[in-house]
Design a protein around this motif. Sequence first.
Motif, PDB file in Angstrom:
ATOM      1  N   THR A  14       0.822  -1.204   0.000  1.00  0.00           N
ATOM      2  CA  THR A  14       0.000   0.000   0.000  1.00  0.00           C
ATOM      3  C   THR A  14       0.857   1.256   0.000  1.00  0.00           C
ATOM      4  OG1 THR A  14       0.027   0.042   2.360  1.00  0.00           O
ATOM      5  CG2 THR A  14      -1.689  -1.227   1.318  1.00  0.00           C
ATOM      6  N   LEU A  15       0.196   2.364  -0.254  1.00  0.00           N
ATOM      7  CA  LEU A  15       0.895   3.646  -0.227  1.00  0.00           C
ATOM      8  C   LEU A  15       1.198   4.054   1.206  1.00  0.00           C
ATOM      9  CD1 LEU A  15      -1.138   5.698  -2.854  1.00  0.00           C
ATOM     10  CD2 LEU A  15       1.070   4.569  -3.134  1.00  0.00           C
ATOM     11  N   ALA A  16       0.175   4.019   2.046  1.00  0.00           N
ATOM     12  CA  ALA A  16       0.349   4.643   3.348  1.00  0.00           C
ATOM     13  C   ALA A  16      -0.141   3.814   4.532  1.00  0.00           C
ATOM     14  CB  ALA A  16      -0.381   5.986   3.361  1.00  0.00           C
ATOM     15  N   ALA A  17      -0.991   2.843   4.273  1.00  0.00           N
ATOM     16  CA  ALA A  17      -1.612   2.137   5.401  1.00  0.00           C
ATOM     17  C   ALA A  17      -0.558   1.449   6.260  1.00  0.00           C
ATOM     18  CB  ALA A  17      -2.619   1.123   4.876  1.00  0.00           C
ATOM     19  N   GLU A 333      -9.394   2.992  -9.515  1.00  0.00           N
ATOM     20  CA  GLU A 333      -7.938   3.152  -9.664  1.00  0.00           C
ATOM     21  C   GLU A 333      -7.290   3.596  -8.359  1.00  0.00           C
ATOM     22  OE1 GLU A 333      -7.113   5.640 -13.107  1.00  0.00           O
ATOM     23  OE2 GLU A 333      -8.355   4.322 -14.359  1.00  0.00           O
ATOM     24  N   ALA A 334      -7.958   4.511  -7.658  1.00  0.00           N
ATOM     25  CA  ALA A 334      -7.411   4.995  -6.384  1.00  0.00           C
ATOM     26  C   ALA A 334      -7.382   3.866  -5.353  1.00  0.00           C
ATOM     27  CB  ALA A 334      -8.236   6.173  -5.879  1.00  0.00           C
ATOM     28  N   ALA A 335      -8.410   3.022  -5.359  1.00  0.00           N
ATOM     29  CA  ALA A 335      -8.430   1.880  -4.433  1.00  0.00           C
ATOM     30  C   ALA A 335      -7.318   0.899  -4.799  1.00  0.00           C
ATOM     31  CB  ALA A 335      -9.795   1.193  -4.481  1.00  0.00           C
ATOM     32  N   GLN A 336      -7.154   0.662  -6.106  1.00  0.00           N
ATOM     33  CA  GLN A 336      -6.105  -0.265  -6.557  1.00  0.00           C
ATOM     34  C   GLN A 336      -4.730   0.254  -6.152  1.00  0.00           C
ATOM     35  OE1 GLN A 336      -6.680  -3.424  -8.658  1.00  0.00           O
ATOM     36  NE2 GLN A 336      -4.932  -3.521  -7.280  1.00  0.00           N
ATOM     37  N   ALA A 337      -4.525   1.558  -6.279  1.00  0.00           N
ATOM     38  CA  ALA A 337      -3.231   2.145  -5.892  1.00  0.00           C
ATOM     39  C   ALA A 337      -2.955   1.913  -4.412  1.00  0.00           C
ATOM     40  CB  ALA A 337      -3.225   3.637  -6.213  1.00  0.00           C
ATOM     41  N   ARG A 338      -4.025   1.743  -3.641  1.00  0.00           N
ATOM     42  CA  ARG A 338      -3.858   1.458  -2.207  1.00  0.00           C
ATOM     43  C   ARG A 338      -3.880  -0.044  -1.927  1.00  0.00           C
ATOM     44  NH1 ARG A 338      -5.684   6.538  -2.397  1.00  0.00           N
ATOM     45  NH2 ARG A 338      -4.892   7.915  -0.762  1.00  0.00           N
ATOM     46  N   GLY A 339      -3.944  -0.843  -2.974  1.00  0.00           N
ATOM     47  CA  GLY A 339      -3.811  -2.292  -2.803  1.00  0.00           C
ATOM     48  C   GLY A 339      -5.121  -3.054  -2.742  1.00  0.00           C
ATOM     49  N   CYS A 391      -9.614  -6.174   7.791  1.00  0.00           N
ATOM     50  CA  CYS A 391     -10.865  -5.568   7.286  1.00  0.00           C
ATOM     51  C   CYS A 391     -10.772  -4.047   7.361  1.00  0.00           C
ATOM     52  CB  CYS A 391     -12.064  -6.046   8.103  1.00  0.00           C
ATOM     53  SG  CYS A 391     -12.484  -7.759   7.804  1.00  0.00           S
ATOM     54  N   ASP A 392     -10.215  -3.560   8.461  1.00  0.00           N
ATOM     55  CA  ASP A 392     -10.072  -2.105   8.597  1.00  0.00           C
ATOM     56  C   ASP A 392      -9.121  -1.550   7.545  1.00  0.00           C
ATOM     57  OD1 ASP A 392     -11.855  -1.250  10.562  1.00  0.00           O
ATOM     58  OD2 ASP A 392     -10.583  -2.036  12.164  1.00  0.00           O
ATOM     59  N   ALA A 393      -8.081  -2.297   7.217  1.00  0.00           N
ATOM     60  CA  ALA A 393      -7.148  -1.828   6.186  1.00  0.00           C
ATOM     61  C   ALA A 393      -7.864  -1.723   4.840  1.00  0.00           C
ATOM     62  CB  ALA A 393      -5.950  -2.774   6.093  1.00  0.00           C
ATOM     63  N   VAL A 394      -8.725  -2.688   4.548  1.00  0.00           N
ATOM     64  CA  VAL A 394      -9.501  -2.641   3.304  1.00  0.00           C
ATOM     65  C   VAL A 394     -10.449  -1.439   3.339  1.00  0.00           C
ATOM     66  CG1 VAL A 394     -11.274  -3.838   1.940  1.00  0.00           C
ATOM     67  CG2 VAL A 394      -9.327  -5.126   2.877  1.00  0.00           C
ATOM     68  N   ALA A 395     -11.152  -1.266   4.466  1.00  0.00           N
ATOM     69  CA  ALA A 395     -12.099  -0.143   4.589  1.00  0.00           C
ATOM     70  C   ALA A 395     -11.351   1.187   4.490  1.00  0.00           C
ATOM     71  CB  ALA A 395     -12.858  -0.247   5.909  1.00  0.00           C
ATOM     72  N   ASP A 396     -10.201   1.284   5.161  1.00  0.00           N
ATOM     73  CA  ASP A 396      -9.400   2.531   5.099  1.00  0.00           C
ATOM     74  C   ASP A 396      -9.078   2.874   3.650  1.00  0.00           C
ATOM     75  OD1 ASP A 396      -9.350   2.783   7.842  1.00  0.00           O
ATOM     76  OD2 ASP A 396      -7.358   1.851   8.080  1.00  0.00           O
ATOM     77  N   ALA A 397      -8.640   1.872   2.897  1.00  0.00           N
ATOM     78  CA  ALA A 397      -8.238   2.105   1.503  1.00  0.00           C
ATOM     79  C   ALA A 397      -9.430   2.567   0.674  1.00  0.00           C
ATOM     80  CB  ALA A 397      -7.627   0.831   0.917  1.00  0.00           C
ATOM     81  N   LEU A 398     -10.591   1.947   0.895  1.00  0.00           N
ATOM     82  CA  LEU A 398     -11.781   2.323   0.117  1.00  0.00           C
ATOM     83  C   LEU A 398     -12.245   3.731   0.487  1.00  0.00           C
ATOM     84  CD1 LEU A 398     -13.687  -1.096   0.274  1.00  0.00           C
ATOM     85  CD2 LEU A 398     -12.533  -0.102  -1.724  1.00  0.00           C
ATOM     86  N   LEU A 399     -12.191   4.039   1.775  1.00  0.00           N
ATOM     87  CA  LEU A 399     -12.616   5.379   2.217  1.00  0.00           C
ATOM     88  C   LEU A 399     -11.652   6.438   1.685  1.00  0.00           C
ATOM     89  CD1 LEU A 399     -13.734   4.445   5.833  1.00  0.00           C
ATOM     90  CD2 LEU A 399     -15.224   5.256   3.994  1.00  0.00           C
ATOM     91  N   ALA A 400     -10.368   6.112   1.688  1.00  0.00           N
ATOM     92  CA  ALA A 400      -9.376   7.071   1.165  1.00  0.00           C
ATOM     93  C   ALA A 400      -9.588   7.272  -0.335  1.00  0.00           C
ATOM     94  CB  ALA A 400      -7.963   6.561   1.449  1.00  0.00           C
ATOM     95  N   ALA A 401      -9.897   6.193  -1.039  1.00  0.00           N
ATOM     96  CA  ALA A 401     -10.154   6.305  -2.484  1.00  0.00           C
ATOM     97  C   ALA A 401     -11.383   7.179  -2.733  1.00  0.00           C
ATOM     98  CB  ALA A 401     -10.356   4.916  -3.090  1.00  0.00           C
ATOM     99  N   ALA A 402     -12.404   7.018  -1.902  1.00  0.00           N
ATOM    100  CA  ALA A 402     -13.616   7.838  -2.040  1.00  0.00           C
ATOM    101  C   ALA A 402     -13.281   9.300  -1.788  1.00  0.00           C
ATOM    102  CB  ALA A 402     -14.686   7.356  -1.065  1.00  0.00           C
TER     103      ALA A 402
END
Length: 410
Positions: A14-17, A333-339, A391-402
């Motif tokens: 990931t980028l930042a998580a 794309e933003a979600a993918q960039a976060r893994g 699960c939180d890492a997945v949610a974090d990435a999706l929220l950041a992408a949003a």
Amino acid sequence: MGFQELFFRKPKMTLAASQPIPDTHAAESIPDAARVEIDRLLSSGDLFRYTTGETAPVTLLEQEFADMMGTRYALAVSSCSAALFLSLKALGLPPGARVAIPAFTFGAVPSAVVHADCTPVLVECGETYRIDLQDLEAKLDGDIQAILISHMRGHTSDMDAILAMAEARGLPVIEDAAHSLGTLWNGRRIGTLGRIGCFSFQSYKMLNAGEGGMLITDDSEIAARAVIMSGAYEHNWRKHALVGPHFEQWQNRLPLYNTRLGNLSAAVIRPQLAELDRRVRNGRANHDHVAARLNGAPVLSVPAALPQETRAPDSIQFNLVGLDAAQARAFAEAAQARGVTVQVFGLSTDNARAFWNWQFLGEAPDLPKTRAMLMRACDVRLPARLTRAECDAVADALLAAAETVMARAA
Ligand SMILES: *Cc1c(COP(=O)(O)O)cnc(C)c1O
């Protein structure tokens, strides 16, 4: 990089998580008990279900599965698609019979209908991914001879309404419960509500054998016909533990399609039956936790379960609210960039769940509701084995992408 590659690339770091993004396609390991049994089968060479008959792992799996579901008959086959095909054949539908199916399903489902010499009639699905009851009712009045309901991604269509409509017209209902093993409807197991229920043991389902399927029913005549057509040639149907009064009468009167399951696959599945309740519980907890977090973002919306439904998810679906196609792509794309791999059903190239890609059916029908839903519906795997932190890492990435997409729009 093309959009296609974005979807099918393995998740990257990931980028930042701080918590690494889990590989959501990795499977849970198979219980050790399977190894002992597989070793025994390799030593004896007894890989074919009819060599030993009643003590074969396939036969035992059928008994255990029927017990678990509370049905009289269970038939193990090579896939859920084979189970759907045999279901239609076992109903004895005439060639060309029109079968209503939801327009949001996997391409293998209309394929099974075509394979059974029937004609699929696609019914609209709404924003909750469930079949549109008004469109179903309208289409039932056009010569439909059977209803096949895919509980797509485990979202249960309103079975109370569907069964009432079917009963009023004397139509059989087949449940494609490939992704619904463990789901309850009014406390009853999904797959046991219709005349026939079909399940999958493909690797992305609750029980993983790589490939495999199961057909369940309480109807002795359907069971007899399905068993024989699955490839119980000569008197092999006698080696099934679950045999009813109609088996003898169908001897030699049906084609043998040979869609049987082998003993190795059954040996892989049987010890997983005891894991099912835990997987269902954890999958639901993971889903509901991530759903609550995603619903906190104004552009993400996770449809709620129906009141009758106790779900058994191993993935999460949500809609992008108020985003155009370019923004929806940017979100993925933003979600993918976060893994995190997000599949927008209608935007990924050649998606097998987008009805307009089923060109083998001829020209795609006009289904504006389903099309609109597919263009904004996102799919993310969320296996039961994930920890809360994952699960939180997945949610974090999706929220950041949003947030990224919203910030650009602002
Ligand atoms: C996976 C799936 C199928 C196909 O199952 P196979 O065992 O791969 O044939 C059919 N319908 C739905 C809803 C599925 O999720």
